[in-house]
Design an enzyme around this catalytic site. Structure first.
Site, PDB file in Angstrom:
ATOM      1  N   THR A  18      -1.842  -9.483   0.691  1.00  0.00           N
ATOM      2  CA  THR A  18      -0.567  -9.177   0.022  1.00  0.00           C
ATOM      3  C   THR A  18      -0.699  -8.012  -0.953  1.00  0.00           C
ATOM      4  OG1 THR A  18      -0.092 -11.554   0.083  1.00  0.00           O
ATOM      5  CG2 THR A  18       1.333 -10.221  -1.297  1.00  0.00           C
ATOM      6  N   ARG A  22      -9.072  -8.728  -1.582  1.00  0.00           N
ATOM      7  CA  ARG A  22      -9.649  -9.634  -2.577  1.00  0.00           C
ATOM      8  C   ARG A  22     -10.770 -10.462  -1.973  1.00  0.00           C
ATOM      9  NH1 ARG A  22      -4.341 -11.385  -6.114  1.00  0.00           N
ATOM     10  NH2 ARG A  22      -3.643  -9.235  -6.227  1.00  0.00           N
ATOM     11  N   SER A 119      -6.019  -9.605  -9.860  1.00  0.00           N
ATOM     12  CA  SER A 119      -4.798 -10.068 -10.505  1.00  0.00           C
ATOM     13  C   SER A 119      -4.903 -11.466 -11.103  1.00  0.00           C
ATOM     14  CB  SER A 119      -3.656  -9.978  -9.504  1.00  0.00           C
ATOM     15  OG  SER A 119      -2.447 -10.192 -10.160  1.00  0.00           O
ATOM     16  N   HIS A 120      -4.193 -12.416 -10.499  1.00  0.00           N
ATOM     17  CA  HIS A 120      -4.127 -13.766 -11.083  1.00  0.00           C
ATOM     18  C   HIS A 120      -5.315 -14.642 -10.678  1.00  0.00           C
ATOM     19  CE1 HIS A 120      -2.359 -13.922  -7.095  1.00  0.00           C
ATOM     20  NE2 HIS A 120      -2.703 -15.188  -7.054  1.00  0.00           N
ATOM     21  N   LYS A 132      -6.683  -2.861  -5.313  1.00  0.00           N
ATOM     22  CA  LYS A 132      -5.340  -2.557  -4.823  1.00  0.00           C
ATOM     23  C   LYS A 132      -5.310  -1.052  -4.525  1.00  0.00           C
ATOM     24  CE  LYS A 132      -3.005  -6.054  -7.740  1.00  0.00           C
ATOM     25  NZ  LYS A 132      -1.830  -6.387  -8.574  1.00  0.00           N
ATOM     26  N   ASP A 276      -0.635 -12.253 -16.643  1.00  0.00           N
ATOM     27  CA  ASP A 276      -1.740 -12.512 -15.713  1.00  0.00           C
ATOM     28  C   ASP A 276      -2.885 -11.514 -15.909  1.00  0.00           C
ATOM     29  OD1 ASP A 276      -0.664 -10.236 -14.509  1.00  0.00           O
ATOM     30  OD2 ASP A 276      -1.052 -10.950 -12.475  1.00  0.00           O
ATOM     31  N   ASP A 278      -3.954  -8.752 -14.497  1.00  0.00           N
ATOM     32  CA  ASP A 278      -3.712  -7.309 -14.561  1.00  0.00           C
ATOM     33  C   ASP A 278      -2.379  -6.968 -15.234  1.00  0.00           C
ATOM     34  OD1 ASP A 278      -2.319  -8.342 -12.377  1.00  0.00           O
ATOM     35  OD2 ASP A 278      -2.456  -6.482 -11.243  1.00  0.00           O
ATOM     36  N   ASP A 280       0.734  -7.615 -14.818  1.00  0.00           N
ATOM     37  CA  ASP A 280       2.024  -7.319 -14.186  1.00  0.00           C
ATOM     38  C   ASP A 280       2.934  -8.547 -14.105  1.00  0.00           C
ATOM     39  OD1 ASP A 280       0.420  -8.473 -12.251  1.00  0.00           O
ATOM     40  OD2 ASP A 280       0.781  -6.944 -10.714  1.00  0.00           O
ATOM     41  N   ARG A 281       2.380  -9.751 -14.329  1.00  0.00           N
ATOM     42  CA  ARG A 281       3.236 -10.939 -14.317  1.00  0.00           C
ATOM     43  C   ARG A 281       3.489 -11.452 -15.732  1.00  0.00           C
ATOM     44  NH1 ARG A 281       1.284 -15.049  -9.640  1.00  0.00           N
ATOM     45  NH2 ARG A 281       0.596 -13.520  -8.103  1.00  0.00           N
ATOM     46  N   THR A 343       7.355 -10.983   0.792  1.00  0.00           N
ATOM     47  CA  THR A 343       6.489 -11.077  -0.385  1.00  0.00           C
ATOM     48  C   THR A 343       5.604  -9.840  -0.517  1.00  0.00           C
ATOM     49  OG1 THR A 343       6.445 -13.472  -0.323  1.00  0.00           O
ATOM     50  CG2 THR A 343       4.574 -12.413  -1.379  1.00  0.00           C
ATOM     51  N   GLU A 362      10.090 -11.375  -8.280  1.00  0.00           N
ATOM     52  CA  GLU A 362       9.543 -12.389  -7.381  1.00  0.00           C
ATOM     53  C   GLU A 362       9.484 -13.718  -8.119  1.00  0.00           C
ATOM     54  OE1 GLU A 362       6.254 -10.434  -4.714  1.00  0.00           O
ATOM     55  OE2 GLU A 362       5.627 -10.326  -6.791  1.00  0.00           O
ATOM     56  N   GLU A 363       9.374 -14.781  -7.340  1.00  0.00           N
ATOM     57  CA  GLU A 363       9.303 -16.114  -7.930  1.00  0.00           C
ATOM     58  C   GLU A 363       7.997 -16.376  -8.666  1.00  0.00           C
ATOM     59  OE1 GLU A 363       6.523 -16.269  -5.094  1.00  0.00           O
ATOM     60  OE2 GLU A 363       6.766 -17.969  -6.453  1.00  0.00           O
ATOM     61  N   SER A 364       6.994 -15.537  -8.395  1.00  0.00           N
ATOM     62  CA  SER A 364       5.663 -15.770  -8.953  1.00  0.00           C
ATOM     63  C   SER A 364       5.500 -15.151 -10.340  1.00  0.00           C
ATOM     64  CB  SER A 364       4.611 -15.233  -7.988  1.00  0.00           C
ATOM     65  OG  SER A 364       4.918 -13.894  -7.654  1.00  0.00           O
ATOM     66  N   LYS A 375       5.315  -4.552 -10.708  1.00  0.00           N
ATOM     67  CA  LYS A 375       5.913  -5.474 -11.644  1.00  0.00           C
ATOM     68  C   LYS A 375       5.292  -5.234 -13.014  1.00  0.00           C
ATOM     69  CE  LYS A 375       3.271  -9.296  -9.624  1.00  0.00           C
ATOM     70  NZ  LYS A 375       2.870  -8.913  -8.266  1.00  0.00           N
ATOM     71  N   ARG A 498       2.005 -21.903   0.829  1.00  0.00           N
ATOM     72  CA  ARG A 498       3.045 -21.757  -0.200  1.00  0.00           C
ATOM     73  C   ARG A 498       4.329 -22.416   0.288  1.00  0.00           C
ATOM     74  NH1 ARG A 498       0.121 -19.649  -4.112  1.00  0.00           N
ATOM     75  NH2 ARG A 498      -0.596 -17.492  -3.982  1.00  0.00           N
TER      76      ARG A 498
HETATM   77  C1  VG1 Z   1       1.086 -13.764  -4.546  1.00  0.00           C
HETATM   78  C2  VG1 Z   1       2.533 -13.998  -4.941  1.00  0.00           C
HETATM   79  C3  VG1 Z   1       3.346 -12.734  -4.699  1.00  0.00           C
HETATM   80  C4  VG1 Z   1       2.695 -11.553  -5.424  1.00  0.00           C
HETATM   81  C5  VG1 Z   1       1.250 -11.428  -5.027  1.00  0.00           C
HETATM   82  C6  VG1 Z   1       0.528 -10.358  -5.815  1.00  0.00           C
HETATM   83  O1  VG1 Z   1       1.027 -13.481  -3.171  1.00  0.00           O
HETATM   84  O2  VG1 Z   1       3.072 -15.077  -4.231  1.00  0.00           O
HETATM   85  O3  VG1 Z   1       4.648 -12.961  -5.153  1.00  0.00           O
HETATM   86  O4  VG1 Z   1       3.337 -10.351  -5.095  1.00  0.00           O
HETATM   87  O5  VG1 Z   1       0.567 -12.657  -5.261  1.00  0.00           O
HETATM   88  O6  VG1 Z   1       0.667 -10.579  -7.183  1.00  0.00           O
HETATM   89  P1  VG1 Z   1       0.590 -14.567  -2.067  1.00  0.00           P
HETATM   90  O7  VG1 Z   1       0.468 -13.794  -0.791  1.00  0.00           O
HETATM   91  O8  VG1 Z   1      -0.660 -15.181  -2.571  1.00  0.00           O
HETATM   92  O9  VG1 Z   1       1.693 -15.580  -2.076  1.00  0.00           O
HETATM   93  V1  VG1 Z   1      -0.511 -10.078  -8.244  1.00  0.00           V
HETATM   94  O10 VG1 Z   1       0.099 -10.211  -9.759  1.00  0.00           O
HETATM   95  O11 VG1 Z   1      -1.703 -11.240  -7.804  1.00  0.00           O
HETATM   96  O12 VG1 Z   1      -0.982  -8.611  -7.719  1.00  0.00           O
HETATM   97 CO    CO Z   2      -0.983  -9.394 -11.146  1.00  0.00          CO
END
Ligand code: VG1
Ligand code: CO
Length: 545
Positions: A18, A22, A119-120, A132, A276, A278, A280-281, A343, A362-364, A375, A498
């Site tokens: 996504t 990673r 990221s998270h 990324k 989070d 990095d 962005d959340r 997504t 996004e919902e996340s 973001k 998910r």
């Molecule tokens: C997750 C989230 C998605 C977000 C992505 C990257 O993806 O659901 O909404 O864009 O992480 O976010 P997935 O494929 O695991 O559902 V970040 O802040 O980790 O770059």
């Molecule tokens: Co992030």
């Protein structure tokens, strides 16, 4: 200066997900693992740029400060210089959060770059690392580029690298050291009305900014502390650490539960937020009040005209398909379009570039605008504070205003993490392909539609197929329940399933029910619909939001 050509052999697991590639940090630290990926990504992006009559000349590098980040930044810089990149912008300590990376790319008109972050996902030597790959437009590269990169990692034979020390790299005339914190803070001052927020603070408004020991900490202290005047006690977990102090830097009801719990006590502050890895959340909390990011997106779109940089209001909004439909109601109210994308933030980019939208989310726990192409947690929090200052209303009051106007969209995202791939694939295969869903009855719920989500970008025409599957169920009162499911593309072990469910409620007497309680019956119905326990061996999800 010696330019080395290093022979290498491919790794067969460098398929991008996504948001980049990673893997466990230790996998990335293997000899040539990072090098292979950076060389391949550069080659593919450079060839693509050459096709459009140019070549890659300038790059922004940096990451979220997790283990291996600084090393990866320096190593990648040497690889990129060896490949003819003329200018590299990077912070000395390698630390830059994702929104600032996008800001530099756009502001300095560079050809994009790399963000070293998972990221998270947890960090440290026992955690995850990630890269990324971003384009010159300031966001993640499009699918055909990431597909090509993934493919070409399978055939790489050598990479180029300059044989210079880190000290020599920092002295190199092609390398420019940047100070992202102050540059980014300046940019935020251009967009928002800082004075109105200063007034709010003078009036006794208090807040907590939680950096989860990741990359946003110093930005938070500079912007909300030094520039806006929130006192020192407002900042917690704001010292960036390589392992995030053991935290899982994903701001939500599970990994930032301690913050939620605090906000439910007598000591709660007016406004609490967490970010989070990095940066962005963002998750925001009111006094005794949680808001999901689907509602947050809708509320920001509804009030964005109160912020100086958006005085003409929301021109169009976009949400990912898994995000709740709350913003669709607001779009109708504002008489603007609401787009639904797959997504991944990159799907918003063309909509932003072409001015079809200026707000998206996004919902996340990710929301942002056309000010960059990622973001942006700090932007979102400044937006909230600016709106609170202008309306004099709390998060809860703003949310209730919206629910009273449009009804409340009860929504939950829940995940089954690190499950066996085999079971997950069988479940998803059935969810996509079983043709007996429509008409199926589970207790008093009836399946009325079953659809695979295929996307065609309304601007570029690029297609993305099989991005998830959606079910609509009718309950006993004739109300619709929407269910969406897909596999995560950011996990590094096994598979993560998910689930996303929503139900629109117009009875005001029910608005105060906690969302997971309201949806409890739905969770059970969905488990039976998709045979989740059967395929995953799990009775309950790991994460409920
Ligand atoms: C997750 C989230 C998605 C977000 C992505 C990257 O993806 O659901 O909404 O864009 O992480 O976010 P997935 O494929 O695991 O559902 V970040 O802040 O980790 O770059
Ligand atoms: Co992030």
């Amino acid at each position: 200066m010696a330019l080395l050509k290093i022979k290498t052999t491919p790794f067969d697991d460098q398929k991008m997900g996504t948001a980049g590639l990673r893997k466990r940090t230790k996998i990335y630290m293997q000899e040539n693992y990072l090098e292979n990926f950076i060389q391949t990504a550069f080659d593919v992006r450079n060839e693509d740029t050459i096709e459009s009559g140019n070549s890659i000349k300038s790059i922004v590098l940096g990451g979220d400060g997790r283990s291996f980040c600084k090393e990866a930044v320096y190593k990648s810089a040497k690889i990129l210089l060896a490949n003819g990149v003329e200018k590299i912008y990077m912070p000395k300590d390698g630390l830059i959060f994702t929104p600032a990376h996008s800001y530099y790319t756009i502001k300095l008109k560079t050809d994009g770059g790399f963000i070293f972050s998972a990221s998270h996902n947890p960090g440290g030597l026992g955690g995850d690392f990630g890269v990324k790959v971003n384009s010159g437009l300031g966001g993640g590269v499009l699918n055909h580029i990431s597909d090509e990169i993934s493919k070409r990692t399978l055939t790489i034979k050598e990479y180029l690298i300059e044989d210079i020390s880190d000290e020599e790299l920092l002295m190199d005339s092609r390398v420019e050291i940047i100070d992202p914190i102050s540059d980014y803070a300046d940019y935020m001052e251009e967009l928002f009305d800082f004075n109105s927020i200063r007034e709010l603070i003078k009036g006794g408004f208090n807040a907590i900014f939680d950096g989860m020991n990741a990359s946003s900490g110093e930005y938070l202290k500079e912007i909300f502390g030094n520039r806006l005047g929130f006192p020192e006690e407002s900042f917690q977990n704001c010292i960036p650490m390589e392992d995030f102090g053991g935290k899982h830097p994903e701001p939500n009801l599970i990994y930032a539960k301690y913050l939620y719990d605090f906000q439910m006590t007598e000591k709660a502050v007016d406004f609490a937020c967490a970010f989070d890895g990095d940066g962005d959340r963002n998750m925001v909390l009111g006094k005794g009040f949680f808001i999901n990011s689907s509602d947050a997106l809708a509320i920001l779109a509804r009030h964005i005209h109160l912020i100086p940089a958006y005085k003409d209001g929301c021109i169009g909004v976009a949400r990912t398909m898994p995000t709740s439909s709350a913003c669709d109601f607001v779009a109708k109210e504002l008489n603007i379009e609401s787009y639904q994308t797959p997504t991944g933030w990159r799907y918003f980019e063309r909509l932003l570039d072409s001015n079809k939208i200026n707000i998206c989310g996004e919902e996340s726990f990710g929301t942002s605008s056309n000010h960059i192409r990622e973001k942006d947690g700090v932007w979102a929090v400044l937006s909230w504070l600016n709106i609170i200052a202008k309306t004099g209303k709390s998060i809860e009051e703003l949310a209730k205003d919206m629910w009273n106007t449009h009804g409340r969209v009860f929504y939950s995202q829940y995940s089954y993490e690190e499950i066996e791939k085999d079971g997950a694939n069988k479940l998803i295969d059935r969810a996509f392909n079983f043709d007996g869903f429509v008409g199926m009855k589970i207790d008093e719920y009836k399946v009325v539609s079953h659809e695979i989500f295929n996307y065609k970008d309304p601007v570029s025409g690029e297609e993305a197929k099989n991005q998830g599957v959606q079910f609509i169920l009718n309950d006993k009162d004739g109300k619709n329940v929407r269910v969406f499911t897909r596999l995560s593309g950011t996990g590094t072990v096994g598979a993560t399933l998910r689930m996303y469910v929503e139900k629109h409620e117009t009875d005001v007497n029910k608005f105060n029910i906690f969302h997971t309680e309201y949806l409890n019956e739905v969770f059970e119905i969905v488990d039976r619909l998709l045979k989740i326990s059967e395929f995953t061996g799990r009775k309950k999800a790991d994460v409920y939001n």
